[in-house]
Design a protein around this motif. Structure first.
Motif, PDB file in Angstrom:
ATOM      1  N   LYS A  76     -14.052   0.315 -13.961  1.00 48.48           N
ATOM      2  CA  LYS A  76     -11.684   0.621 -14.212  1.00 48.48           C
ATOM      3  C   LYS A  76     -11.664  -0.257 -12.434  1.00 48.48           C
ATOM      4  O   LYS A  76     -10.436  -0.174 -12.451  1.00 48.48           O
ATOM      5  N   ASN A  77     -12.608  -0.383 -11.664  1.00 45.93           N
ATOM      6  CA  ASN A  77     -12.014  -1.345 -10.403  1.00 45.93           C
ATOM      7  C   ASN A  77     -10.838  -0.301  -9.415  1.00 45.93           C
ATOM      8  O   ASN A  77     -10.010  -0.540  -9.190  1.00 45.93           O
ATOM      9  N   THR A  78     -11.281   1.196  -9.783  1.00 43.99           N
ATOM     10  CA  THR A  78     -10.745   1.669  -8.967  1.00 43.99           C
ATOM     11  C   THR A  78     -11.526   2.863  -8.835  1.00 43.99           C
ATOM     12  O   THR A  78     -12.332   3.538  -8.521  1.00 43.99           O
ATOM     13  N   VAL A  79     -11.037   3.557  -7.139  1.00 41.22           N
ATOM     14  CA  VAL A  79     -11.649   4.255  -6.149  1.00 41.22           C
ATOM     15  C   VAL A  79     -10.762   5.338  -5.797  1.00 41.22           C
ATOM     16  O   VAL A  79      -9.132   5.390  -5.879  1.00 41.22           O
ATOM     17  N   TYR A  80     -11.079   6.547  -6.197  1.00 38.72           N
ATOM     18  CA  TYR A  80     -10.414   7.984  -5.965  1.00 38.72           C
ATOM     19  C   TYR A  80     -10.582   8.701  -3.914  1.00 38.72           C
ATOM     20  O   TYR A  80     -11.714   8.771  -3.843  1.00 38.72           O
ATOM     21  N   LEU A  81      -9.509   9.402  -3.959  1.00 36.98           N
ATOM     22  CA  LEU A  81     -10.290  10.613  -3.028  1.00 36.98           C
ATOM     23  C   LEU A  81      -9.515  11.874  -4.188  1.00 36.98           C
ATOM     24  O   LEU A  81      -8.393  11.998  -4.043  1.00 36.98           O
ATOM     25  N   GLN A  82     -10.409  12.797  -4.088  1.00 35.34           N
ATOM     26  CA  GLN A  82     -10.169  14.106  -4.229  1.00 35.34           C
ATOM     27  C   GLN A  82      -9.527  14.971  -3.175  1.00 35.34           C
ATOM     28  O   GLN A  82     -10.727  14.874  -2.706  1.00 35.34           O
ATOM     29  N   MET A  83      -8.742  15.662  -2.496  1.00 34.32           N
ATOM     30  CA  MET A  83      -8.431  16.158  -1.333  1.00 34.32           C
ATOM     31  C   MET A  83      -7.502  17.440  -2.214  1.00 34.32           C
ATOM     32  O   MET A  83      -7.047  18.129  -3.023  1.00 34.32           O
ATOM     33  N   ASN A  84      -8.807  18.322  -0.809  1.00 31.96           N
ATOM     34  CA  ASN A  84      -8.454  19.941  -1.604  1.00 31.96           C
ATOM     35  C   ASN A  84      -8.488  20.941  -0.539  1.00 31.96           C
ATOM     36  O   ASN A  84      -8.045  20.004   0.488  1.00 31.96           O
ATOM     37  N   SER A  85      -7.566  22.262  -0.600  1.00 40.46           N
ATOM     38  CA  SER A  85      -7.551  22.666  -0.224  1.00 40.46           C
ATOM     39  C   SER A  85      -6.836  21.957   1.088  1.00 40.46           C
ATOM     40  O   SER A  85      -6.928  22.149   1.982  1.00 40.46           O
ATOM     41  N   LEU A  86      -5.325  21.278   1.179  1.00 42.43           N
ATOM     42  CA  LEU A  86      -4.660  20.565   2.219  1.00 42.43           C
ATOM     43  C   LEU A  86      -3.998  21.834   3.144  1.00 42.43           C
ATOM     44  O   LEU A  86      -3.827  22.847   2.882  1.00 42.43           O
ATOM     45  N   LYS A  87      -4.668  21.146   4.116  1.00 37.74           N
ATOM     46  CA  LYS A  87      -3.311  21.066   4.892  1.00 37.74           C
ATOM     47  C   LYS A  87      -2.078  20.303   5.879  1.00 37.74           C
ATOM     48  O   LYS A  87      -2.010  19.249   5.179  1.00 37.74           O
ATOM     49  N   PRO A  88      -1.288  21.231   6.471  1.00 33.72           N
ATOM     50  CA  PRO A  88      -0.236  20.052   6.497  1.00 33.72           C
ATOM     51  C   PRO A  88      -0.171  19.434   7.630  1.00 33.72           C
ATOM     52  O   PRO A  88       0.182  18.411   8.061  1.00 33.72           O
ATOM     53  N   GLU A  89      -1.804  19.547   8.314  1.00 35.80           N
ATOM     54  CA  GLU A  89      -2.118  17.820   9.326  1.00 35.80           C
ATOM     55  C   GLU A  89      -2.274  17.184   8.586  1.00 35.80           C
ATOM     56  O   GLU A  89      -2.752  15.975   9.246  1.00 35.80           O
ATOM     57  N   ASP A  90      -2.957  17.407   7.720  1.00 34.16           N
ATOM     58  CA  ASP A  90      -3.485  16.129   6.081  1.00 34.16           C
ATOM     59  C   ASP A  90      -1.893  15.241   5.357  1.00 34.16           C
ATOM     60  O   ASP A  90      -1.838  14.157   5.005  1.00 34.16           O
ATOM     61  N   THR A  91      -1.141  15.513   6.432  1.00 38.93           N
ATOM     62  CA  THR A  91       0.382  14.506   6.149  1.00 38.93           C
ATOM     63  C   THR A  91       0.070  13.203   6.609  1.00 38.93           C
ATOM     64  O   THR A  91      -0.054  13.377   7.758  1.00 38.93           O
ATOM     65  N   ALA A  92       0.598  12.942   5.477  1.00 38.99           N
ATOM     66  CA  ALA A  92       0.495  11.002   7.026  1.00 38.99           C
ATOM     67  C   ALA A  92       0.291  10.640   5.359  1.00 38.99           C
ATOM     68  O   ALA A  92       0.742  10.381   3.445  1.00 38.99           O
ATOM     69  N   VAL A  93       0.631   9.007   5.733  1.00 44.48           N
ATOM     70  CA  VAL A  93       0.566   7.975   4.288  1.00 44.48           C
ATOM     71  C   VAL A  93      -1.122   7.616   4.432  1.00 44.48           C
ATOM     72  O   VAL A  93      -1.550   7.710   5.582  1.00 44.48           O
ATOM     73  N   TYR A  94      -1.328   7.596   2.844  1.00 44.84           N
ATOM     74  CA  TYR A  94      -2.973   7.259   2.795  1.00 44.84           C
ATOM     75  C   TYR A  94      -2.821   5.771   2.421  1.00 44.84           C
ATOM     76  O   TYR A  94      -2.241   5.139   1.115  1.00 44.84           O
ATOM     77  N   TYR A  95      -3.741   5.146   2.866  1.00 48.27           N
ATOM     78  CA  TYR A  95      -3.670   3.643   2.631  1.00 48.27           C
ATOM     79  C   TYR A  95      -5.115   3.464   2.271  1.00 48.27           C
ATOM     80  O   TYR A  95      -6.607   3.991   2.468  1.00 48.27           O
ATOM     81  N   CYS A  96      -5.474   2.454   1.046  1.00 48.40           N
ATOM     82  CA  CYS A  96      -6.882   1.972   0.183  1.00 48.40           C
ATOM     83  C   CYS A  96      -7.069   0.764   0.906  1.00 48.40           C
ATOM     84  O   CYS A  96      -6.254   0.216   1.286  1.00 48.40           O
ATOM     85  N   ALA A  97      -8.687   0.548   1.238  1.00 52.06           N
ATOM     86  CA  ALA A  97      -8.874  -0.734   1.770  1.00 52.06           C
ATOM     87  C   ALA A  97     -10.181  -0.988   0.974  1.00 52.06           C
ATOM     88  O   ALA A  97     -10.760   0.013   1.008  1.00 52.06           O
ATOM     89  N   ALA A  98     -10.536  -2.475   1.416  1.00 58.80           N
ATOM     90  CA  ALA A  98     -11.279  -2.885   1.002  1.00 58.80           C
ATOM     91  C   ALA A  98     -12.420  -4.324   1.928  1.00 58.80           C
ATOM     92  O   ALA A  98     -11.762  -4.659   2.422  1.00 58.80           O
ATOM     93  N   ASN A  99     -13.458  -3.638   1.575  1.00 62.08           N
ATOM     94  CA  ASN A  99     -14.388  -4.533   2.580  1.00 62.08           C
ATOM     95  C   ASN A  99     -15.903  -4.904   2.280  1.00 62.08           C
ATOM     96  O   ASN A  99     -16.427  -4.270   1.592  1.00 62.08           O
ATOM     97  N   PRO A 100     -16.311  -6.485   2.795  1.00 60.47           N
ATOM     98  CA  PRO A 100     -18.178  -6.323   1.779  1.00 60.47           C
ATOM     99  C   PRO A 100     -18.884  -5.552   2.139  1.00 60.47           C
ATOM    100  O   PRO A 100     -19.141  -5.505   1.843  1.00 60.47           O
ATOM    101  N   ARG A 101     -18.397  -5.431   3.694  1.00 64.03           N
ATOM    102  CA  ARG A 101     -18.767  -4.297   4.079  1.00 64.03           C
ATOM    103  C   ARG A 101     -18.894  -2.672   3.995  1.00 64.03           C
ATOM    104  O   ARG A 101     -17.578  -2.614   4.642  1.00 64.03           O
ATOM    105  N   ILE A 102     -19.820  -1.548   4.597  1.00 65.25           N
ATOM    106  CA  ILE A 102     -18.869  -0.218   4.656  1.00 65.25           C
ATOM    107  C   ILE A 102     -18.693  -0.451   6.357  1.00 65.25           C
ATOM    108  O   ILE A 102     -19.110  -0.364   6.673  1.00 65.25           O
TER     109      ILE A 102
END
Length: 121
Positions: A76-102
């Motif tokens: 599906k050419n899709t990546v996921y981020l499952q986020m549990n037990s969220l905290k107020p300090e997790d508040t942010a803009v979340y960005y997805c990124a891709a690269n040939p090398r991890i």
């Protein structure tokens, strides 16, 4: 034209869960490492999680280890981020990124526009 589009961000209460998605197009992203970064107001962008092209290798920031899970569906050419037990300090803009090398740094070649996550206390 390579494109990454994030979705799934919203307002959630502390202790809750969210799943972010990143849909990739325009490249053979199944051969790319994928990652999530985040940037909170007034702070620098920081690494959250990364996954190799095969999904066999993952890395996490210490602050999210045990709470967040990165995964991918290459069909599906899709990546996921499952986020549990969220905290107020997790508040942010979340960005997805891709690269040939991890990588755990922000040297990624392609970036999405971001999705806002707000965790209320």
């Amino acid at each position: 034209q390579a494109q990454l589009v994030e979705s799934g961000g919203r307002l959630v209460e502390a202790g809750g869960s969210l799943r972010l998605s990143c849909a990739a197009s325009g490249r053979t992203f199944s051969l790319y490492a994928m990652a999530w970064f985040r940037q909170a107001p007034g702070k620098e962008r920081e690494f959250v999680a990364a996954i190799s092209w095969s999904g066999g290798t993952t890395y996490y920031a210490d602050s999210v280890k045990g709470r967040f899970t990165i995964s991918r569906d290459n069909a599906k050419n899709t990546v996921y981020l499952q986020m549990n037990s969220l905290k107020p300090e997790d508040t942010a803009v979340y960005y997805c990124a891709a690269n040939p090398r991890i990588s755990l740094s922000d040297e990624y070649r392609y970036w999405g526009q971001g999705t806002q996550v707000v965790v209320s206390s």
